[in-house]
Write an enzyme that holds these catalytic residues in place. Structure first.
Site, PDB file in Angstrom:
ATOM      1  N   THR A 417       0.816  -1.216   0.000  1.00 28.40           N
ATOM      2  CA  THR A 417       0.000   0.000   0.000  1.00 28.40           C
ATOM      3  C   THR A 417       0.852   1.270   0.000  1.00 28.40           C
ATOM      4  O   THR A 417       2.048   1.253   0.263  1.00 28.40           O
ATOM      5  CB  THR A 417      -0.980  -0.020   1.200  1.00 28.40           C
ATOM      6  OG1 THR A 417      -1.686  -1.261   1.202  1.00 28.40           O
ATOM      7  CG2 THR A 417      -1.974   1.099   1.140  1.00 28.40           C
ATOM      8  N   GLU A 461      -5.763  -8.617  -4.013  1.00 22.95           N
ATOM      9  CA  GLU A 461      -6.704  -8.083  -3.027  1.00 22.95           C
ATOM     10  C   GLU A 461      -7.682  -9.108  -2.488  1.00 22.95           C
ATOM     11  O   GLU A 461      -8.180  -8.971  -1.370  1.00 22.95           O
ATOM     12  CB  GLU A 461      -7.467  -6.919  -3.663  1.00 22.95           C
ATOM     13  CG  GLU A 461      -7.636  -5.753  -2.746  1.00 22.95           C
ATOM     14  CD  GLU A 461      -6.301  -5.159  -2.359  1.00 22.95           C
ATOM     15  OE1 GLU A 461      -5.993  -5.176  -1.153  1.00 22.95           O
ATOM     16  OE2 GLU A 461      -5.578  -4.699  -3.238  1.00 22.95           O
ATOM     17  N   ASP A 464      -7.586 -10.544   0.985  1.00 24.26           N
ATOM     18  CA  ASP A 464      -8.073  -9.794   2.136  1.00 24.26           C
ATOM     19  C   ASP A 464      -9.420 -10.333   2.613  1.00 24.26           C
ATOM     20  O   ASP A 464      -9.886  -9.979   3.700  1.00 24.26           O
ATOM     21  CB  ASP A 464      -8.213  -8.306   1.802  1.00 24.26           C
ATOM     22  CG  ASP A 464      -6.919  -7.547   2.009  1.00 24.26           C
ATOM     23  OD1 ASP A 464      -5.957  -8.141   2.546  1.00 24.26           O
ATOM     24  OD2 ASP A 464      -6.847  -6.368   1.631  1.00 24.26           O
TER      25      ASP A 464
END
Length: 606
Positions: A417, A461, A464
């Site tokens: 990130t 992603e 997650d």
């Protein structure tokens, strides 16, 4: 008509056509962005002291000097904070590809002087995905590492589509001009930073990708070195198309097809389709920011699928309810008493996070309102659980009358990130956190079907989500995989305001996986509980707790403090906690910006 006459007419027509084109070019509005490549210092990695930056008119803070400079030049050309954020993100795709990019997603907050706007560009699961997405043939969850490094982990990228909608509302400069810095750098080359080179060298999986292996590594599989002049022709071509043709150049045609080809041809393939990518931009990306009071301040952040704002406000609210001494902060360091209370508050917040938070289009809020988790009465109840000794592991609370029959998601690693904070000349303020999740995401690159060297990295992603859809008792996880659902995030872009006047005070956020919550909370507490400037607040040692053992930044805490925590029953480990906090504060004279000494970012303005 004879040939000489025909020739003269052709020549005359060409002359007239050229004259008309010339007149048209002179009358058309010239581009206001005349991007020039700045000097590129080879910044150190590790911990490099930053001075903090006092600035009068506008400020840009980002994780790489080239990205910061791109935003600076856009505002110099008359652009807005959102314009600058778009330029910064495109450059980060090139120079900090391990952390964010057009193959990922982002959350953006924008204050326009009257209202906070929130734009949700989180990636989504394919329509064919279901709760068994990460289960093996025996019904067991895949090992986390295997799930990450696969086509299964890739969500439909959301960054470009979200930024386009934000630009339509808040942009000033033409969309196409915002890509000039990234395209220029991709074509002309940039010096590889120490952080990028070091991370490439340390990643065994990324060098196995057939595009990455030929782009970022040599014939001996050695990573490109610090200062190497790297060009990215594929990314330049993709960005040029998006700049000139709009987002359809990414979500339709060759780029979308190549993304799907890369995902489905992987040895552990995913089930994304071209239609999944085609359909993504059709939604409305604007959502409702959550704004909650804390002491004399009002903090705005992102709603679910982000867990960041809710967890931060729970921690801040619980600490406010706990009896504390006047010596929370002494000699530039938090005290052992304060650390004990913080770590216990964090356990309580993460217990709720792990049970309740999921994409709010799929998950009901407890008591019908996400604010129920941040109500003072509920937080007072939670604060009463904090005693003199560590509670070990906290249980979730129940802010509603009916107990939700949900499983509690166990800890899963999160990392990667990048964060961007910007204030433009008109005071418009952006806080944007952007990601491809893990370092180098899924370890899959796409060249967008250009066939040129380079390209961009696809996110991971979807890891997650909870890899297991249910707990041991069969209760469903709020954050389980479902079709078109967005995975839970820890990203915490935040804007701070003075509660009574509504005056904006700061833009702040950080990368760091689940520790983003702690890094951002630390910066807010440092600035507004301990009256530190942004840089000094960022510089404070890092600490984290995810409802278990406590983690302290290695070498930054005295042994006396660690022993005091252990005496209270805390299990304490020390390790590197590499935050990447960017913050811009409003001051009496303008602004004061801070950039994390643990990464390569800087602040620039005028």
């Amino acid at each position: 008509m004879n040939d000489p006459i025909r020739s003269r007419l052709i020549i005359f027509s060409l002359l007239v056509f050229s004259l008309l084109i010339s007149i048209g070019c002179e009358s058309a509005e010239e581009s206001r962005v005349t991007y020039s490549i700045p000097e590129q210092p080879e910044m150190g990695t590790g911990y490099t002291e930053k001075p903090g930056w006092a600035i009068e008119e506008f400020a840009v803070a980002a994780a790489n000097p080239l990205a910061t400079d791109a935003g600076y030049q856009i505002i110099q050309a008359g652009g807005s904070a959102v314009d600058a954020a778009i330029a910064v993100q495109m450059v980060l795709t090139l120079v900090e590809p391990q952390s964010s990019g057009i193959g990922g997603g982002a959350f953006l907050l924008n204050w326009d002087g009257e209202q906070v706007y929130a734009y949700n560009g989180r990636e989504s699961a394919p329509a064919a995905a279901d709760e068994n997405h990460f289960l093996d043939e025996n019904g067991d969850p895949l090992p986390f590492r295997d799930a990450v490094r696969s086509g299964k982990s890739v969500g439909v990228p959301g960054t470009i589509a979200m930024l386009k909608q934000a630009h339509e509302r808040h942009g000033v400069l033409p969309w196409s001009e915002l890509f000039e810095p990234a395209i220029t750098l991709a074509e002309n080359g940039f010096k590889v930073s120490p952080r990028l080179s070091q991370l490439l060298a340390g990643d065994d999986a990324f060098r196995n990708d057939d595009i990455a292996s030929q782009f970022y590594y040599d014939e001996n599989s050695e990573a490109i070195s610090v200062g190497y002049e790297l060009k990215n022709p594929a990314l330049a071509e993709i960005l040029r198309r998006v700049a000139n043709e709009g987002i359809d150049a990414f979500y339709q045609g060759d780029v979308a097809e190549h993304i799907v080809e890369r995902i489905r041809s992987h040895e552990r393939p995913g089930n994304m389709t071209v239609e999944d990518i085609n359909n993504y931009p059709s939604q409305d990306f604007e959502t409702r920011a959550l704004c909650n009071d804390w002491k004399s301040y009002n903090i705005c952040g992102f709603p679910p699928p982000s867990s960041g704002h809710i967890a931060i406000m729970q921690i801040l609210g619980i600490l406010e309810q706990v009896d504390s001494s006047e010596t929370d902060f002494e000699n530039g360091l938090m005290t052992a008493d304060w650390m004990h209370n913080y770590l216990e508050a964090a356990k309580l917040a993460f217990a709720d996070r792990n049970k309740y938070i999921g994409d709010w289009d799929f998950v009901d809020a407890p008591a019908g309102d996400w604010n129920s988790l941040m109500e003072p009465a509920y937080l007072s109840e939670r604060a009463s659980l904090i005693g003199d000794q560590s509670m070990g592991t906290a249980e979730p609370g129940n802010p509603g009358e009916i107990q939700a029959m949900l499983g509690v998601q166990p800890y899963q690693p999160e990392s990667g990130t990048s964060h961007i904070s910007i204030v433009d000349r008109d005071g418009n303020t952006v806080s944007m956190t952007t990601t491809i999740e893990n370092g180098f995401g899924s370890r899959i690159m796409s060249d967008g079907g250009t066939g040129l060297p380079g390209g961009f990295i696809l996110n991971n992603e979807l890891t997650d989500f909870s890899l297991s859809p249910v707990d041991d008792d069969g209760n469903p996880m709020a954050n389980r995989v479902e079709p078109n659902k967005r995975p839970r995030s820890s990203m915490s872009p935040s804007l701070a305001f003075e509660k009574d006047s509504g005056r904006i005070l700061a833009s702040v956020g950080s990368p760091g996986g689940a520790a983003i919550i702690h890094y951002t909370a630390k910066a807010i507490i440092g600035m507004y509980d301990w009256d530190l400037n942004a840089q000094d607040a960022i510089n404070l040692p890092n600490f984290a707790n995810y409802n278990g053992a406590s983690v302290l930044e290695e070498g930054r805490f005295p042994s006396e403090l660690i022993e005091a925590l252990q005496d209270r029953g805390h299990e304490v480990t020390e390790r590197t906690l590499t935050s990447g906090i960017q913050a811009i504060q409003v001051t009496e004279d303008g602004y004061f910006g801070g950039a994390d000494p643990r990464r390569e970012g800087i602040v620039k303005g005028q």
